[in-house]
Write a protein that holds these residues in place. Sequence first.
Motif, PDB file in Angstrom:
ATOM      1  N   CYS A  87       0.856  -1.195   0.000  1.00 23.67           N
ATOM      2  CA  CYS A  87       0.000   0.000   0.000  1.00 23.67           C
ATOM      3  C   CYS A  87       0.889   1.241   0.000  1.00 23.67           C
ATOM      4  O   CYS A  87       1.747   1.381   0.878  1.00 23.67           O
ATOM      5  N   PRO A  88       0.711   2.174  -0.940  1.00 30.41           N
ATOM      6  CA  PRO A  88       1.634   3.316  -1.028  1.00 30.41           C
ATOM      7  C   PRO A  88       1.450   4.350   0.075  1.00 30.41           C
ATOM      8  O   PRO A  88       2.385   5.062   0.397  1.00 30.41           O
ATOM      9  N   HIS A  89       0.251   4.442   0.655  1.00 35.61           N
ATOM     10  CA  HIS A  89      -0.002   5.472   1.657  1.00 35.61           C
ATOM     11  C   HIS A  89      -0.095   4.925   3.067  1.00 35.61           C
ATOM     12  O   HIS A  89      -0.231   5.692   4.020  1.00 35.61           O
ATOM     13  N   TRP A 147      -3.122  -0.628  -5.844  1.00 35.66           N
ATOM     14  CA  TRP A 147      -3.775   0.004  -4.698  1.00 35.66           C
ATOM     15  C   TRP A 147      -4.351   1.360  -5.102  1.00 35.66           C
ATOM     16  O   TRP A 147      -3.793   2.072  -5.944  1.00 35.66           O
ATOM     17  N   ASP A 148      -5.456   1.687  -4.467  1.00 33.67           N
ATOM     18  CA  ASP A 148      -5.969   3.061  -4.525  1.00 33.67           C
ATOM     19  C   ASP A 148      -4.982   3.948  -3.774  1.00 33.67           C
ATOM     20  O   ASP A 148      -4.461   3.574  -2.721  1.00 33.67           O
ATOM     21  N   ASN A 149      -4.707   5.144  -4.298  1.00 33.50           N
ATOM     22  CA  ASN A 149      -3.713   5.994  -3.661  1.00 33.50           C
ATOM     23  C   ASN A 149      -4.274   6.810  -2.515  1.00 33.50           C
ATOM     24  O   ASN A 149      -3.557   7.613  -1.910  1.00 33.50           O
ATOM     25  N   ASN A 150      -5.554   6.641  -2.174  1.00 34.89           N
ATOM     26  CA  ASN A 150      -6.131   7.363  -1.033  1.00 34.89           C
ATOM     27  C   ASN A 150      -6.848   6.429  -0.061  1.00 34.89           C
ATOM     28  O   ASN A 150      -6.744   6.600   1.153  1.00 34.89           O
ATOM     29  N   GLN A 192      -4.947   6.495 -10.404  1.00 29.42           N
ATOM     30  CA  GLN A 192      -4.537   7.851 -10.056  1.00 29.42           C
ATOM     31  C   GLN A 192      -5.771   8.744 -10.012  1.00 29.42           C
ATOM     32  O   GLN A 192      -6.524   8.828 -11.010  1.00 29.42           O
TER      33      GLN A 192
END
Length: 1127
Positions: free
Chosen positions: A83-85, A131-134, A184
């Motif tokens: 997960c990026p966030h 993944w969703d970025n938020n 994005q």
Amino acid sequence: MSPLPPVLENHSHVLAEFDCLDPLLSALRLDSGRLKCTCLAVSRKWLALGTSAGGLHLIQKEGWKQRLILTHKEGSITQVACCPHDEDFIAVATSQGLVVVWELQIERRGRPERVSVSWEHRGHTVTALCWDNNALKVFVGDTGGKVSFLRAGSSKMGKGSGFVIFPVQTITNVDSKVVQLGYQDGRLLVSSLSRCYLCDTEREKFWRVGNKERDGEYGACFFPQRGGVVGQPPLLYCARPGSRIWEASFSGEVLSTHQFKQLLSCPPVPLITYRYEPHYNPAQKNPQSMAFPKLLHLGDQHLITWTDSAIYVFTPQSGQVLLWAEVGDLVDITVYRSELFCLHGNGHLSHLSLLPTERCVERLLRRESWLLAAAVCCMFQHTITPSRARKSVPIDRLEHLRSQLSATTHQELISQLEEVLTKLEPLDSASSSRRSSISSHESFNVLDCGIYRVISRRGSQSDEETSSLMNQSASEEERLKEFACGQEEDQVDHDAQHGERAEAERPEQVTQFHMPRSFRPKPPRMALQAVKDSVSSFVKKTTEKINTLQMNSDLWQRPDLREGGQAEMFAGATTAPFLDDTEHEVYDETSNAEADMHELRTATERATSQIADPSVLLDPVCLGETLLKWLPVLERILGPEDLQPPLNVNRLSEERREQDHLTCSPEQTQEALSSSGETSEGVSEETAEPPELGAEEDQCESQLTSQPSEGAAVISNGTPPEPLRVVSPKPVPSGLLEDLTQLATLYAEMSCSGKLAERGDDGAVHCATFLRRYFFLLNQERARRMCLLCYQQQPEVQSSFVEALLDLTQASKVVEVIHKGDLQRSLKSLRELQPRVAPFLLAHLHRLYEKHGEAAVRSFPQFYPTITPADVMAMAQPSHFLAYLDNLVQSQAEEQRLSFLGSLLDPQSLRQDWLELAITHDAPQLSDTLTNDGQPRWRSHCFSWGYGRLLSLLIHLPADLFSKEKMAETCRSHGYWTGYLQLCSQLQHRSDAFSTICHLDDITLLEEPDGVWPQTMDDWKLLIQLSHQHSKASEPVTAAGVNGSSKSNGEADCSGAVTPENLTLRLARTAGPDRALALLEECGVEVVLSSHSQLVCELLRIAEKRQRALIQTMLERCDRFLWSQQA
């Protein structure tokens, strides 16, 4: 090594491999043919590795340490995404189509949980995760073209949210296999085999990117516009056949097509890696037409793609190829910022970094990879030589790089590097500053005074500014004329000083015309003042040299004190004769220095040739005689000043002394008489009536010859030693200096080891004295090893060596950081120290230890192996060294600690020393572990030992029988019963082990993995007898206030005690109840079994009967079967 061809000038970046991940794969058992890595993902903190056995290894990137392993029974791992966030979440897909989202709970130290599971893709292979970025949403694509998403619940959202099950939703089904997914700002990008689709997940709208289809695996990704307006939507890049890439807007409209086929005809950039030497073939390649299977955003402005044999990096905004490099057997690549992690077909990993070449050279120098750094400098000359590269690669570091290369094996590389050094531009190079600072919209001309006049083509400067600049230049010329006049008159007043300050401030005024500082020359007045200062300094030094030569007794004829007329004549001499004499003395001094160097070179070459003979080199007596013959020449020429005069006097011939009329001065005579015990009256008489010439010479020679012996006596009596000399008093040619270093270091080593016949009373003092006199000649690394071998017997040698290193490194910038007292900043400065030489680093660590004590020593393991445990042991207190050793061993992987600790034992006697050190620090009191008669105290093995892990490793190390017995005696005398029992088990001292267990009264010591379990019936018989004697002799005794009561420290029913009844039950489980009771009667021990024990014995009898019956039945069936087969 063959000459390295230069790389094309349009290449400014490289792909470099600095870290080796093979030890990591070996520790994870992923380097075998049965188990290997299948996929990978990377984030800021984690490197996730999926395996063919269904395991997911989470590796912490800092230190490459494994933190977690997540197991899956649903097949091998095919895809993984971090997960990026929120790095506490990770998504995994298996070969059976299962998708799992894990919550790691690292911060709360909880167990990882599956917060979401999806079987939506059962029967298909998942090909992409995104993944969703938020939000905590994961998008999934498979080989059937299905795209779905699942939402992950989290315990971070509040109570009960972890129990909410979110349904899995299917977004769409595309026409073919999903190749790549991207997300994005609310839009999902799906790349299939035929085309790209853009999905608005909030409004559930779908549209195609472009109109033309394709056939094959082509990737697509979002590309943020870094240089645009805030909030500007990102661009889309979609791969097309024939090495083409579409550039599209955020709405899916194709804006342009980038064609890289012809641009890829350039030769590949060499891959910088430790595995092999960089290779570059400047021959042009054919245009490359290929399919880009995936596209990834790399760094801030680059796009990366790859095939199975190469990696390609593009700059899409300019439509150029940044580089491409040949990398074999590629399967997958994942990126984080400018880092690349590559998975190869054989399951191996490589960690690459995209960075400018000058940064690559800087990192190679920091890692002491001299050959690679030199090769990169020679191949990428066009990026190393400009002045902008001096911030990363200063000239002095490149010169140090050249000195690290071997002249015998890398002669060609050295010559190429020297050619590069001749082309280097300094940091304030005017030419490079002009190129970098004058923009395209400006032109300039140079005024006579040296000021650059900038003319803007866009009219950004007004006429007033231009006239101001002209007035300023005119005033500059006027001040220059005034300064020239002032130089002719040689007058300096307050107004001139004020003018200098005004000139010094003038560059700040020029800054408003947007002229960089490096572009402006120095003001003429400052330049002339610098020339004046330089000339004045040269004149001053020359005058001092002349005065020194004038006072030198070996060069000047002394006036006869008995003839006052000659003294007056000398005082009233004209200037011309004085200059003639000065020139003569300068020439005499030069000729004497050359003669001394020639004599020293001759003696050194003679000693070196003799030592080259194996019969001399291998014979300590002959070797010592050779060095002692060479030493007087060294002392006479390069020794301290108090050792040189007698040798010079002896060297002069009688004719020279009669010709020059050398006599002792009154001051020398007075000093000699004072040192020999004469009174001041005698001195005055001697001064008033000087003796004859021959008597004076004899007196001077006796005085000067006795000085070395007196100095040695003073040092041996305990007075402060003579000053250190870390710089050569005379210039020595480099070739001679190398031979002197070899001989001086060999002399110091033999003197320190006692193999050299010492000339003084104390060999240690003589070795320390030699080190202090000729430290500038010693090989510092060999001197460090020499001090480590003899620092306990001769501490003066170690202290002198450390003092010399501290003096030598006093000017380093790291010293200022250490003196500020910030430990972390000091450690960071030491990690970045270049060059990272062991002696220099050791000096800084001494300062750090003096400043912070034990806290600093605990952080020293990060400098291993440059700094060894022997260095820290010689530096720190024993308790502090123990903390360092424990941290050093624990920093290794658990399965490597034992072998690593064994590699540190040099010599092997350190095992016993470290054992005694660890067993006496942070340990229980002896009264708590031993009784008054020296027996183990009840349950005293339950005490915790501060260095128990280190003690356990030391005990498990292989050693000879004598060392093991000595270690066992040490453990027993200090009450370390856990280690004593392990050593008794290794030594087969079973009776001692059983006796100790009975005193400790803990039956678990028999059953533990390292326990001493009875092997034979004789062992059981001995153990039962010992337990009976111990329980009969005394009741369990507790140490009040230390171990607590028997109820609090042990079990109330004594089920863990070593009693005959408990031992009988253990034997009954092993050999059967009947045999156990028979052995109990044989021992003569009368034990009344409790009802519980009787019940256990009865159950064991029933189980034994059933087992026998079962075995009998099986045997009968086998027998009947075999007979039936025979019939």
